[in-house]
Design an enzyme around this catalytic site. Sequence first.
Site, PDB file in Angstrom:
ATOM      1  N   GLY A  10       0.880  -1.170   0.000  1.00  0.00           N
ATOM      2  CA  GLY A  10       0.000   0.000   0.000  1.00  0.00           C
ATOM      3  C   GLY A  10       0.910   1.211   0.000  1.00  0.00           C
ATOM      4  O   GLY A  10       1.722   1.373   0.926  1.00  0.00           O
ATOM      5  N   SER A  11       0.813   2.012  -1.053  1.00  0.00           N
ATOM      6  CA  SER A  11       1.732   3.156  -1.181  1.00  0.00           C
ATOM      7  C   SER A  11       0.959   4.463  -1.208  1.00  0.00           C
ATOM      8  O   SER A  11       1.366   5.425  -1.849  1.00  0.00           O
ATOM      9  CB  SER A  11       2.563   3.012  -2.469  1.00  0.00           C
ATOM     10  N   ASP A  34       2.127  -1.466  -4.601  1.00  0.00           N
ATOM     11  CA  ASP A  34       0.717  -1.068  -4.700  1.00  0.00           C
ATOM     12  C   ASP A  34       0.142  -1.732  -5.946  1.00  0.00           C
ATOM     13  O   ASP A  34       0.887  -2.115  -6.858  1.00  0.00           O
ATOM     14  CB  ASP A  34       0.583   0.464  -4.812  1.00  0.00           C
ATOM     15  N   ILE A 119      -1.995  -2.029   9.374  1.00  0.00           N
ATOM     16  CA  ILE A 119      -2.630  -0.741   9.730  1.00  0.00           C
ATOM     17  C   ILE A 119      -4.036  -0.650   9.115  1.00  0.00           C
ATOM     18  O   ILE A 119      -4.878   0.128   9.550  1.00  0.00           O
ATOM     19  CB  ILE A 119      -1.770   0.463   9.261  1.00  0.00           C
ATOM     20  N   THR A 120      -4.284  -1.470   8.122  1.00  0.00           N
ATOM     21  CA  THR A 120      -5.565  -1.403   7.401  1.00  0.00           C
ATOM     22  C   THR A 120      -6.749  -1.606   8.356  1.00  0.00           C
ATOM     23  O   THR A 120      -6.722  -2.491   9.210  1.00  0.00           O
ATOM     24  CB  THR A 120      -5.580  -2.485   6.294  1.00  0.00           C
ATOM     25  N   ASN A 121      -7.780  -0.795   8.179  1.00  0.00           N
ATOM     26  CA  ASN A 121      -9.004  -0.885   8.995  1.00  0.00           C
ATOM     27  C   ASN A 121     -10.056  -1.787   8.362  1.00  0.00           C
ATOM     28  O   ASN A 121     -10.029  -1.965   7.142  1.00  0.00           O
ATOM     29  CB  ASN A 121      -9.603   0.519   9.148  1.00  0.00           C
ATOM     30  N   HIS A 176      -9.625  -1.040  18.174  1.00  0.00           N
ATOM     31  CA  HIS A 176      -9.426   0.287  17.585  1.00  0.00           C
ATOM     32  C   HIS A 176     -10.745   0.718  16.966  1.00  0.00           C
ATOM     33  O   HIS A 176     -11.018   0.474  15.818  1.00  0.00           O
ATOM     34  CB  HIS A 176      -8.338   0.220  16.513  1.00  0.00           C
TER      35      HIS A 176
HETATM   36  P1  A3D Z   1      -4.769   5.330   0.816  1.00  0.00           P
HETATM   37  O1  A3D Z   1      -4.031   6.606   0.667  1.00  0.00           O
HETATM   38  O2  A3D Z   1      -6.036   5.154   0.052  1.00  0.00           O
HETATM   39  O3  A3D Z   1      -3.782   4.137   0.465  1.00  0.00           O
HETATM   40  C1  A3D Z   1      -4.200   2.825   0.349  1.00  0.00           C
HETATM   41  C2  A3D Z   1      -3.478   2.241  -0.832  1.00  0.00           C
HETATM   42  O4  A3D Z   1      -3.799   0.848  -0.897  1.00  0.00           O
HETATM   43  C3  A3D Z   1      -3.880   2.837  -2.188  1.00  0.00           C
HETATM   44  O5  A3D Z   1      -2.732   3.375  -2.809  1.00  0.00           O
HETATM   45  C4  A3D Z   1      -4.453   1.667  -2.963  1.00  0.00           C
HETATM   46  O6  A3D Z   1      -4.138   1.689  -4.354  1.00  0.00           O
HETATM   47  C5  A3D Z   1      -3.773   0.499  -2.271  1.00  0.00           C
HETATM   48  N1  A3D Z   1      -4.436  -0.770  -2.476  1.00  0.00           N
HETATM   49  C6  A3D Z   1      -5.755  -1.043  -2.598  1.00  0.00           C
HETATM   50  N2  A3D Z   1      -5.941  -2.353  -2.792  1.00  0.00           N
HETATM   51  C7  A3D Z   1      -4.714  -2.933  -2.794  1.00  0.00           C
HETATM   52  C8  A3D Z   1      -4.244  -4.249  -2.946  1.00  0.00           C
HETATM   53  N3  A3D Z   1      -5.082  -5.264  -3.159  1.00  0.00           N
HETATM   54  N4  A3D Z   1      -2.917  -4.469  -2.887  1.00  0.00           N
HETATM   55  C9  A3D Z   1      -2.054  -3.450  -2.696  1.00  0.00           C
HETATM   56  N5  A3D Z   1      -2.434  -2.178  -2.539  1.00  0.00           N
HETATM   57  C10 A3D Z   1      -3.751  -1.923  -2.599  1.00  0.00           C
HETATM   58  O7  A3D Z   1      -5.114   5.059   2.365  1.00  0.00           O
HETATM   59  P2  A3D Z   1      -4.249   5.451   3.650  1.00  0.00           P
HETATM   60  O8  A3D Z   1      -2.822   5.180   3.388  1.00  0.00           O
HETATM   61  O9  A3D Z   1      -4.680   6.793   4.118  1.00  0.00           O
HETATM   62  O10 A3D Z   1      -4.863   4.397   4.703  1.00  0.00           O
HETATM   63  C11 A3D Z   1      -4.601   3.028   4.546  1.00  0.00           C
HETATM   64  C12 A3D Z   1      -5.403   2.175   5.534  1.00  0.00           C
HETATM   65  O11 A3D Z   1      -5.030   2.500   6.867  1.00  0.00           O
HETATM   66  C13 A3D Z   1      -6.924   2.373   5.477  1.00  0.00           C
HETATM   67  O12 A3D Z   1      -7.569   1.126   5.605  1.00  0.00           O
HETATM   68  C14 A3D Z   1      -7.214   3.240   6.702  1.00  0.00           C
HETATM   69  O13 A3D Z   1      -8.536   3.083   7.171  1.00  0.00           O
HETATM   70  C15 A3D Z   1      -6.198   2.683   7.662  1.00  0.00           C
HETATM   71  N6  A3D Z   1      -5.873   3.522   8.808  1.00  0.00           N
HETATM   72  C16 A3D Z   1      -5.716   2.901  10.008  1.00  0.00           C
HETATM   73  C17 A3D Z   1      -5.391   3.627  11.127  1.00  0.00           C
HETATM   74  C18 A3D Z   1      -5.230   2.933  12.437  1.00  0.00           C
HETATM   75  O14 A3D Z   1      -4.976   3.568  13.430  1.00  0.00           O
HETATM   76  C19 A3D Z   1      -5.380   1.497  12.531  1.00  0.00           C
HETATM   77  C20 A3D Z   1      -5.214   5.016  11.040  1.00  0.00           C
HETATM   78  C21 A3D Z   1      -5.367   5.617   9.806  1.00  0.00           C
HETATM   79  C22 A3D Z   1      -5.696   4.863   8.680  1.00  0.00           C
END
Ligand code: A3D
EC number: 1.1.1.37
Length: 320
Positions: A10-11, A34, A119-121, A176
């Site tokens: 995830g980038s 990604d 970290i994914t929710n 969480h």
């Molecule tokens: P975002 O900037 O959308 O990045 C997620 C990336 O995942 C995107 O670049 C997508 O292209 C990529 N992706 C989607 N499907 C796949 C796959 N099958 N394989 C590889 N990559 C893929 O999101 P973000 O970086 O802001 O957040 C990422 C995750 O963290 C989300 O689920 C949020 O809800 C979660 N999160 C958790 C917390 C906690 O405290 C646990 C806090 C903030 C965010």
Amino acid sequence: MARKKIALIGSGMIGGTLAHLAAKKEMGDIVLFDIAEGMPQGKALDLSQCGPIEGFDAKITGTNDYADIAGADVVIVTAGVPRKPGMSRDDLLGINLKVMKAVGEGIKNNCPDAFVICITNPLDAMVWALREFSGLPHNKVVGMAGVLDSARFATFLAWEFDVSVKDVNAFVLGGHGDTMVPVTSYTTINGIPVNDFAKIKGVSESRIDEIVKRTRAGGGEIVQLLGNGSAYYAPATSAIAMAEAYLNDSKRILPCASYVEGKYGLDGLYVGVPTMIGAGGTEEVIEIELSDEEKSNLKVSTDAVEELLEACKGLDSSLA
Ligand code: A3D
């Protein structure tokens, strides 16, 4: 000795921030993965060009091929979809469960010896599913949430008391989500219990309750303000602290979503508990004494996690 390898699955917003922090700290070489084509390669190129300015030698590459994460020492997973305003973490369940399946298989096939931080929710369910899909030992798969939630609690307390954040040791347990349990009885201002410190400073109990509520809703507050996406600077910083504890064998005691079997009356659940992280991964879950009220709050929180696991099992028969 070869440099360590950090794979970021995830980038997006958190993934990019993780790469920047890991490079600045020279934690190792970094692979940004990604499914979006071009994006991880573009971020890797951009971040690599920080090297001459910031003075790091870490190699940063971007890829869409799981083969490139082979032999990674640490994997940090943010792949999936973040929350949009009005969306709960649980709404993300179905979409992100499928993502965890693909990521778990990618890890199993390419770096089964890695320490994996999810970290994914919705966090507690996704870390459990990722462990199931990857087949890695439970002590090598952990979820990041408590470090962030505690940091939010500590920030709000430091603001309220007008003291350094360095002196606030805040403590959050449980899942969480909105049922997380900020534990005031273990929260101190450099050793002084927070409720005693509040009395010294003339801060009312109800004000502390408001801060507890704001902590619980801390992620949602940022989602609302951003209007698009969720928090990323502090989540990335929190996961880096956990990765460093593993790579440096620091044996830090951090609140993490760890696998709990037996302790806290739980039977095979990932949930936020104080955990020792060292070279063995999550080396020990620390069971602390809780008041009856804290116990019942933790039960509400773990029940919510259990419900999510049941929902995951309903969505993917291989998990049942
Ligand atoms: P975002 O900037 O959308 O990045 C997620 C990336 O995942 C995107 O670049 C997508 O292209 C990529 N992706 C989607 N499907 C796949 C796959 N099958 N394989 C590889 N990559 C893929 O999101 P973000 O970086 O802001 O957040 C990422 C995750 O963290 C989300 O689920 C949020 O809800 C979660 N999160 C958790 C917390 C906690 O405290 C646990 C806090 C903030 C965010």
